[in-house]
Scaffold this motif. Structure first.
Motif, PDB file in Angstrom:
ATOM      1  N   GLY A  32       0.799  -1.217   0.000  1.00 33.16           N
ATOM      2  CA  GLY A  32       0.000   0.000   0.000  1.00 33.16           C
ATOM      3  C   GLY A  32       0.828   1.261   0.000  1.00 33.16           C
ATOM      4  N   ASP A  33       0.160   2.396   0.229  1.00 27.72           N
ATOM      5  CA  ASP A  33       0.814   3.695   0.233  1.00 27.72           C
ATOM      6  C   ASP A  33       1.659   3.849   1.500  1.00 27.72           C
ATOM      7  N   PRO A  34       2.679   4.725   1.441  1.00 26.36           N
ATOM      8  CA  PRO A  34       3.534   4.887   2.620  1.00 26.36           C
ATOM      9  C   PRO A  34       2.911   5.775   3.684  1.00 26.36           C
ATOM     10  N   GLY A  35       3.352   5.581   4.896  1.00 22.84           N
ATOM     11  CA  GLY A  35       3.034   6.484   5.992  1.00 22.84           C
ATOM     12  C   GLY A  35       4.332   7.053   6.527  1.00 22.84           C
ATOM     13  N   THR A  36       4.310   8.304   6.947  1.00 21.02           N
ATOM     14  CA  THR A  36       5.501   8.956   7.476  1.00 21.02           C
ATOM     15  C   THR A  36       5.362   9.151   8.971  1.00 21.02           C
ATOM     16  N   LEU A  37       6.375   8.736   9.712  1.00 19.51           N
ATOM     17  CA  LEU A  37       6.391   8.891  11.163  1.00 19.51           C
ATOM     18  C   LEU A  37       7.539   9.800  11.564  1.00 19.51           C
ATOM     19  N   ILE A  38       7.270  10.680  12.512  1.00 18.20           N
ATOM     20  CA  ILE A  38       8.310  11.523  13.087  1.00 18.20           C
ATOM     21  C   ILE A  38       8.919  10.788  14.273  1.00 18.20           C
ATOM     22  N   VAL A  39      10.232  10.671  14.281  1.00 16.92           N
ATOM     23  CA  VAL A  39      10.962  10.020  15.371  1.00 16.92           C
ATOM     24  C   VAL A  39      11.615  11.112  16.206  1.00 16.92           C
ATOM     25  N   ARG A  40      11.387  11.066  17.517  1.00 19.74           N
ATOM     26  CA  ARG A  40      11.947  12.116  18.372  1.00 19.74           C
ATOM     27  C   ARG A  40      12.335  11.527  19.724  1.00 19.74           C
ATOM     28  N   ALA A  41      13.495  11.955  20.243  1.00 18.27           N
ATOM     29  CA  ALA A  41      13.949  11.485  21.549  1.00 18.27           C
ATOM     30  C   ALA A  41      14.885  12.507  22.165  1.00 18.27           C
ATOM     31  N   ASP A  42      14.779  12.669  23.471  1.00 13.08           N
ATOM     32  CA  ASP A  42      15.713  13.507  24.226  1.00 13.08           C
ATOM     33  C   ASP A  42      16.872  12.626  24.662  1.00 13.08           C
ATOM     34  N   VAL A  43      18.047  12.850  24.077  1.00 14.78           N
ATOM     35  CA  VAL A  43      19.220  12.037  24.419  1.00 14.78           C
ATOM     36  C   VAL A  43      20.257  12.848  25.182  1.00 14.78           C
ATOM     37  N   ALA A  44      19.879  14.051  25.620  1.00 14.97           N
ATOM     38  CA  ALA A  44      20.807  14.891  26.387  1.00 14.97           C
ATOM     39  C   ALA A  44      21.202  14.174  27.669  1.00 14.97           C
ATOM     40  N   GLY A  45      22.477  14.254  28.017  1.00 14.30           N
ATOM     41  CA  GLY A  45      22.966  13.604  29.224  1.00 14.30           C
ATOM     42  C   GLY A  45      23.368  12.157  29.018  1.00 14.30           C
ATOM     43  N   SER A  46      23.107  11.614  27.834  1.00 15.27           N
ATOM     44  CA  SER A  46      23.528  10.248  27.529  1.00 15.27           C
ATOM     45  C   SER A  46      24.760  10.297  26.637  1.00 15.27           C
ATOM     46  N   THR A 141       8.092  21.139  19.683  1.00 15.60           N
ATOM     47  CA  THR A 141       9.303  21.778  20.191  1.00 15.60           C
ATOM     48  C   THR A 141       8.901  22.868  21.175  1.00 15.60           C
ATOM     49  N   VAL A 142       9.470  22.814  22.375  1.00 15.34           N
ATOM     50  CA  VAL A 142       9.177  23.814  23.410  1.00 15.34           C
ATOM     51  C   VAL A 142      10.310  24.832  23.442  1.00 15.34           C
ATOM     52  N   THR A 143       9.966  26.099  23.488  1.00 17.00           N
ATOM     53  CA  THR A 143      10.963  27.162  23.596  1.00 17.00           C
ATOM     54  C   THR A 143      10.561  28.147  24.690  1.00 17.00           C
ATOM     55  N   PRO A 144      11.555  28.737  25.385  1.00 16.13           N
ATOM     56  CA  PRO A 144      12.989  28.398  25.305  1.00 16.13           C
ATOM     57  C   PRO A 144      13.254  26.998  25.852  1.00 16.13           C
ATOM     58  N   LEU A 145      14.333  26.393  25.379  1.00 12.55           N
ATOM     59  CA  LEU A 145      14.604  24.995  25.715  1.00 12.55           C
ATOM     60  C   LEU A 145      15.154  24.835  27.122  1.00 12.55           C
ATOM     61  N   ILE A 161       4.332  23.137  16.654  1.00 11.48           N
ATOM     62  CA  ILE A 161       3.884  21.787  16.315  1.00 11.48           C
ATOM     63  C   ILE A 161       4.024  21.604  14.809  1.00 11.48           C
ATOM     64  N   ILE A 162       4.697  20.530  14.404  1.00 13.32           N
ATOM     65  CA  ILE A 162       4.885  20.195  12.995  1.00 13.32           C
ATOM     66  C   ILE A 162       4.250  18.841  12.723  1.00 13.32           C
ATOM     67  N   ASP A 163       3.474  18.737  11.627  1.00 12.49           N
ATOM     68  CA  ASP A 163       2.883  17.432  11.318  1.00 12.49           C
ATOM     69  C   ASP A 163       3.809  16.627  10.426  1.00 12.49           C
ATOM     70  N   TRP A 164       3.364  15.421  10.022  1.00 12.65           N
ATOM     71  CA  TRP A 164       4.211  14.480   9.296  1.00 12.65           C
ATOM     72  C   TRP A 164       4.587  14.963   7.905  1.00 12.65           C
ATOM     73  N   THR A 165       3.911  15.997   7.404  1.00 14.95           N
ATOM     74  CA  THR A 165       4.267  16.552   6.100  1.00 14.95           C
ATOM     75  C   THR A 165       5.233  17.726   6.227  1.00 14.95           C
ATOM     76  N   GLY A 166       5.577  18.091   7.478  1.00 12.13           N
ATOM     77  CA  GLY A 166       6.434  19.239   7.707  1.00 12.13           C
ATOM     78  C   GLY A 166       5.677  20.547   7.801  1.00 12.13           C
ATOM     79  N   THR A 167       4.344  20.473   7.884  1.00 11.19           N
ATOM     80  CA  THR A 167       3.499  21.668   7.930  1.00 11.19           C
ATOM     81  C   THR A 167       3.225  22.082   9.366  1.00 11.19           C
ATOM     82  N   PRO A 168       3.450  23.356   9.724  1.00 12.97           N
ATOM     83  CA  PRO A 168       3.095  23.821  11.072  1.00 12.97           C
ATOM     84  C   PRO A 168       1.598  23.688  11.308  1.00 12.97           C
ATOM     85  N   THR A 169       1.224  23.309  12.521  1.00 16.65           N
ATOM     86  CA  THR A 169      -0.182  23.172  12.874  1.00 16.65           C
ATOM     87  C   THR A 169      -0.389  23.665  14.297  1.00 16.65           C
ATOM     88  N   THR A 170      -1.638  23.824  14.678  1.00 11.96           N
ATOM     89  CA  THR A 170      -1.975  24.276  16.028  1.00 11.96           C
ATOM     90  C   THR A 170      -3.033  23.361  16.621  1.00 11.96           C
TER      91      THR A 170
END
Length: 218
Positions: A32-46, A141-145, A161-170
């Protein structure tokens, strides 16, 4: 002239086979058609400097492999996966010497467009802390960090907030603090220092989360 015709059942079977092929039968790619997933992790301190995602499934003949960029202590990137069921996402983290430090897997169903967020806990292999990786259709993404605020003083946090297409959303965001004894946060992201120390303030939207580390001084 006498004409010989195949039995009706044979004609029906041939027609049925033609219809199956025309309507998406066995000769059509089942992934079937593809789906796009955003992968995100806080690795600070590791010790993690490289994050690798690998996707396998019964109908994916060759494993899909992705490198997730890391910047500023945050791993963030996208993976594109053929839609379908039983997609196993394996994540491996490595330090700057190429030694594997964390492992984690999850098996999910992928659909085109928006997909619900899921979390993978990467278990440490070398003494580090576990790392939580989120997979989903939105990135926050939260600012300031890393803001600093005094006791009884305030600092305003905001989100993008960014969706899977790279489009800002609210949309409606839920705010929370990891330690209300150090800092509290209201429904608008306004943080108030409560005690000396540091804590994470987390913003959540549609199952995806982003955070800032707030330091509170006297």
């Amino acid at each position: 002239m006498l004409q010989l015709r195949p039995p009706f059942s044979s004609v029906s079977a041939a027609l049925a086979t033609m219809l199956l092929v025309a309507c998406g039968g066995g000769s059509v790619d089942p992934r079937g058609d593809p789906g796009t997933l955003i992968v995100r992790a806080d690795v600070a301190g590791s010790s993690v400097v490289t994050l690798v995602a690998e996707v396998t499934a019964p109908d994916i003949p060759t494993a899909l492999t992705f490198n997730i960029p890391i910047a500023g202590g945050v791993a963030s990137g996208t993976i594109t996966v053929p839609a379908g069921s039983d997609r196993t996402v394996a994540l491996r983290a490595y330090d700057d010497g190429g030694i594997r430090t964390h492992n984690g897997t999850v098996t999910i169903d992928i659909q085109p467009g928006a997909n619900p967020s899921v979390a993978i806990v990467l278990q440490p292999l070398t003494g580090d802390q576990p790392i939580v990786v989120t997979l989903g259709s939105f990135s926050i993404t939260v600012t300031p960090l890393s803001p600093t605020v005094g006791v009884a003083s305030t600092v305003q946090l905001s989100v993008s907030i960014i969706d899977w297409t790279g489009t800002p959303t609210t949309g409606p965001v839920s705010w929370a603090t990891n330690d209300p004894g150090i800092a509290t946060v209201d429904a608008t992201g306004l943080v108030t220092g409560a005690g000396v120390g540091s804590t994470k303030i987390v913003a959540t939207f549609s199952g995806a989360a982003g955070s800032a580390t707030v330091s509170v001084t006297q």
